[in-house]
Design a protein around this motif. Structure first.
Motif, PDB file in Angstrom:
ATOM      1  N   GLU A  37      24.322 -37.440  40.518  1.00 21.80           N
ATOM      2  CA  GLU A  37      24.581 -37.372  41.953  1.00 21.80           C
ATOM      3  C   GLU A  37      25.485 -36.168  42.232  1.00 21.80           C
ATOM      4  N   PRO A  38      25.204 -35.430  43.302  1.00 18.63           N
ATOM      5  CA  PRO A  38      26.033 -34.253  43.599  1.00 18.63           C
ATOM      6  C   PRO A  38      27.525 -34.566  43.684  1.00 18.63           C
ATOM      7  N   GLY A  39      27.887 -35.705  44.235  1.00 13.60           N
ATOM      8  CA  GLY A  39      29.294 -36.049  44.363  1.00 13.60           C
ATOM      9  C   GLY A  39      30.006 -36.208  43.030  1.00 13.60           C
ATOM     10  N   SER A  40      29.265 -36.511  41.974  1.00 12.04           N
ATOM     11  CA  SER A  40      29.889 -36.646  40.659  1.00 12.04           C
ATOM     12  C   SER A  40      29.972 -35.314  39.929  1.00 12.04           C
ATOM     13  N   VAL A  41      29.180 -34.346  40.361  1.00 11.71           N
ATOM     14  CA  VAL A  41      29.127 -33.049  39.678  1.00 11.71           C
ATOM     15  C   VAL A  41      30.328 -32.172  40.035  1.00 11.71           C
ATOM     16  N   TYR A  42      30.731 -32.172  41.283  1.00 16.37           N
ATOM     17  CA  TYR A  42      31.775 -31.240  41.711  1.00 16.37           C
ATOM     18  C   TYR A  42      33.125 -31.466  41.036  1.00 16.37           C
ATOM     19  N   PRO A  43      33.578 -32.700  40.848  1.00 23.73           N
ATOM     20  CA  PRO A  43      34.840 -32.875  40.109  1.00 23.73           C
ATOM     21  C   PRO A  43      34.745 -32.374  38.658  1.00 23.73           C
ATOM     22  N   ILE A  44      33.576 -32.522  38.067  1.00 27.11           N
ATOM     23  CA  ILE A  44      33.385 -32.035  36.698  1.00 27.11           C
ATOM     24  C   ILE A  44      33.423 -30.510  36.679  1.00 27.11           C
ATOM     25  N   LEU A  45      32.768 -29.884  37.648  1.00 22.39           N
ATOM     26  CA  LEU A  45      32.793 -28.421  37.728  1.00 22.39           C
ATOM     27  C   LEU A  45      34.220 -27.910  37.887  1.00 22.39           C
ATOM     28  N   VAL A  46      35.011 -28.586  38.709  1.00 19.74           N
ATOM     29  CA  VAL A  46      36.418 -28.190  38.895  1.00 19.74           C
ATOM     30  C   VAL A  46      37.175 -28.337  37.577  1.00 19.74           C
ATOM     31  N   ALA A  47      36.956 -29.438  36.865  1.00 22.47           N
ATOM     32  CA  ALA A  47      37.638 -29.644  35.575  1.00 22.47           C
ATOM     33  C   ALA A  47      37.242 -28.567  34.574  1.00 22.47           C
ATOM     34  N   PHE A  48      35.961 -28.241  34.511  1.00 20.00           N
ATOM     35  CA  PHE A  48      35.496 -27.196  33.587  1.00 20.00           C
ATOM     36  C   PHE A  48      36.073 -25.836  33.978  1.00 20.00           C
ATOM     37  N   GLU A  49      36.148 -25.561  35.271  1.00 22.69           N
ATOM     38  CA  GLU A  49      36.709 -24.280  35.707  1.00 22.69           C
ATOM     39  C   GLU A  49      38.203 -24.218  35.387  1.00 22.69           C
ATOM     40  N   ASN A  50      38.918 -25.312  35.615  1.00 26.08           N
ATOM     41  CA  ASN A  50      40.344 -25.349  35.290  1.00 26.08           C
ATOM     42  C   ASN A  50      40.596 -25.187  33.792  1.00 26.08           C
ATOM     43  N   ALA A  51      39.649 -25.623  32.978  1.00 29.33           N
ATOM     44  CA  ALA A  51      39.769 -25.496  31.529  1.00 29.33           C
ATOM     45  C   ALA A  51      39.384 -24.094  31.044  1.00 29.33           C
ATOM     46  N   GLY A  52      38.862 -23.254  31.941  1.00 28.14           N
ATOM     47  CA  GLY A  52      38.447 -21.909  31.555  1.00 28.14           C
ATOM     48  C   GLY A  52      37.023 -21.843  31.047  1.00 28.14           C
ATOM     49  N   TRP A  53      36.277 -22.922  31.209  1.00 29.18           N
ATOM     50  CA  TRP A  53      34.890 -22.964  30.729  1.00 29.18           C
ATOM     51  C   TRP A  53      33.907 -22.376  31.729  1.00 29.18           C
ATOM     52  N   LEU A  54      34.304 -22.326  32.998  1.00 29.64           N
ATOM     53  CA  LEU A  54      33.441 -21.806  34.058  1.00 29.64           C
ATOM     54  C   LEU A  54      34.189 -20.773  34.879  1.00 29.64           C
ATOM     55  N   GLU A  55      33.412 -19.868  35.463  1.00 25.87           N
ATOM     56  CA  GLU A  55      33.931 -19.007  36.510  1.00 25.87           C
ATOM     57  C   GLU A  55      33.044 -19.258  37.724  1.00 25.87           C
ATOM     58  N   SER A  56      33.609 -19.069  38.902  1.00 24.88           N
ATOM     59  CA  SER A  56      32.829 -19.330  40.107  1.00 24.88           C
ATOM     60  C   SER A  56      33.095 -18.269  41.158  1.00 24.88           C
ATOM     61  N   ARG A  57      32.177 -18.230  42.102  1.00 28.17           N
ATOM     62  CA  ARG A  57      32.330 -17.342  43.253  1.00 28.17           C
ATOM     63  C   ARG A  57      31.594 -17.965  44.422  1.00 28.17           C
ATOM     64  N   VAL A  58      32.063 -17.656  45.627  1.00 31.67           N
ATOM     65  CA  VAL A  58      31.382 -18.097  46.838  1.00 31.67           C
ATOM     66  C   VAL A  58      30.448 -16.982  47.254  1.00 31.67           C
ATOM     67  N   GLU A  59      29.208 -17.349  47.562  1.00 32.43           N
ATOM     68  CA  GLU A  59      28.222 -16.324  47.920  1.00 32.43           C
ATOM     69  C   GLU A  59      28.603 -15.634  49.223  1.00 32.43           C
ATOM     70  N   ASP A  60      28.205 -14.401  49.328  1.00 37.19           N
ATOM     71  CA  ASP A  60      28.475 -13.601  50.517  1.00 37.19           C
ATOM     72  C   ASP A  60      27.237 -13.664  51.398  1.00 37.19           C
ATOM     73  N   VAL A  61      27.187 -14.700  52.250  1.00 33.59           N
ATOM     74  CA  VAL A  61      26.041 -14.876  53.130  1.00 33.59           C
ATOM     75  C   VAL A  61      26.549 -15.415  54.465  1.00 33.59           C
ATOM     76  N   ASP A  62      25.869 -15.043  55.525  1.00 33.48           N
ATOM     77  CA  ASP A  62      26.194 -15.577  56.849  1.00 33.48           C
ATOM     78  C   ASP A  62      25.581 -16.968  56.938  1.00 33.48           C
ATOM     79  N   ALA A  63      26.429 -17.990  56.980  1.00 37.62           N
ATOM     80  CA  ALA A  63      25.956 -19.376  56.988  1.00 37.62           C
ATOM     81  C   ALA A  63      25.058 -19.658  58.189  1.00 37.62           C
ATOM     82  N   SER A  64      25.353 -19.071  59.333  1.00 34.65           N
ATOM     83  CA  SER A  64      24.523 -19.281  60.528  1.00 34.65           C
ATOM     84  C   SER A  64      23.136 -18.694  60.333  1.00 34.65           C
ATOM     85  N   ALA A  65      23.081 -17.488  59.813  1.00 31.29           N
ATOM     86  CA  ALA A  65      21.793 -16.835  59.596  1.00 31.29           C
ATOM     87  C   ALA A  65      20.989 -17.543  58.500  1.00 31.29           C
ATOM     88  N   ALA A  66      21.680 -18.032  57.467  1.00 36.14           N
ATOM     89  CA  ALA A  66      20.995 -18.709  56.364  1.00 36.14           C
ATOM     90  C   ALA A  66      20.596 -20.131  56.743  1.00 36.14           C
TER      91      ALA A  66
END
Length: 106
Positions: A37-66
């Motif tokens: 379930e998506p709701g269970s994935v995001y806390p895991i992604l945060v934990a992995f990123e905090n551990a240095g296992w992941l890097e992340s970025r927010v896409e550069d897109v106009d949310a209204s246009a997309a």
């Protein structure tokens, strides 16, 4: 800093990330591939990123246009690839008797 406890959802998410470790993926895509379930994935992604296992970025897109919110993309770091492979190998060693060669037993 490591991830202290490898739960089944964490292992499933690692398997999804390791399917193509150099590709950036967003949370819903990873949830679908991991069968979580998506709701269970995001806390895991945060934990992995905090551990240095992941890097992340927010896409550069106009949310209204997309017509959708901007996505956060995740990619395994070199440390994450190594740690993820180790965690999956350890889980395979601990699998229940009678499961096929190294398959996850859940």
């Amino acid at each position: 800093m490591g991830v202290h406890r490898m739960t089944i959802p964490r292992l499933l998410l690692l398997r999804a990330l390791l399917a193509d470790p150099t590709t950036e993926r967003y949370g819903l895509d990873l949830a679908l591939q991991a069968g979580l379930e998506p709701g269970s994935v995001y806390p895991i992604l945060v934990a992995f990123e905090n551990a240095g296992w992941l890097e992340s970025r927010v896409e550069d897109v106009d949310a209204s246009a997309a017509g959708r919110p901007r996505r956060r993309y995740y990619r395994l770091t070199a440390e994450g690839v190594e740690a993820g492979r180790t965690a999956l190998a350890e889980a395979a060693r601990k699998r229940r008797p009678g499961t096929a060669g190294g398959e996850l037993a859940w």
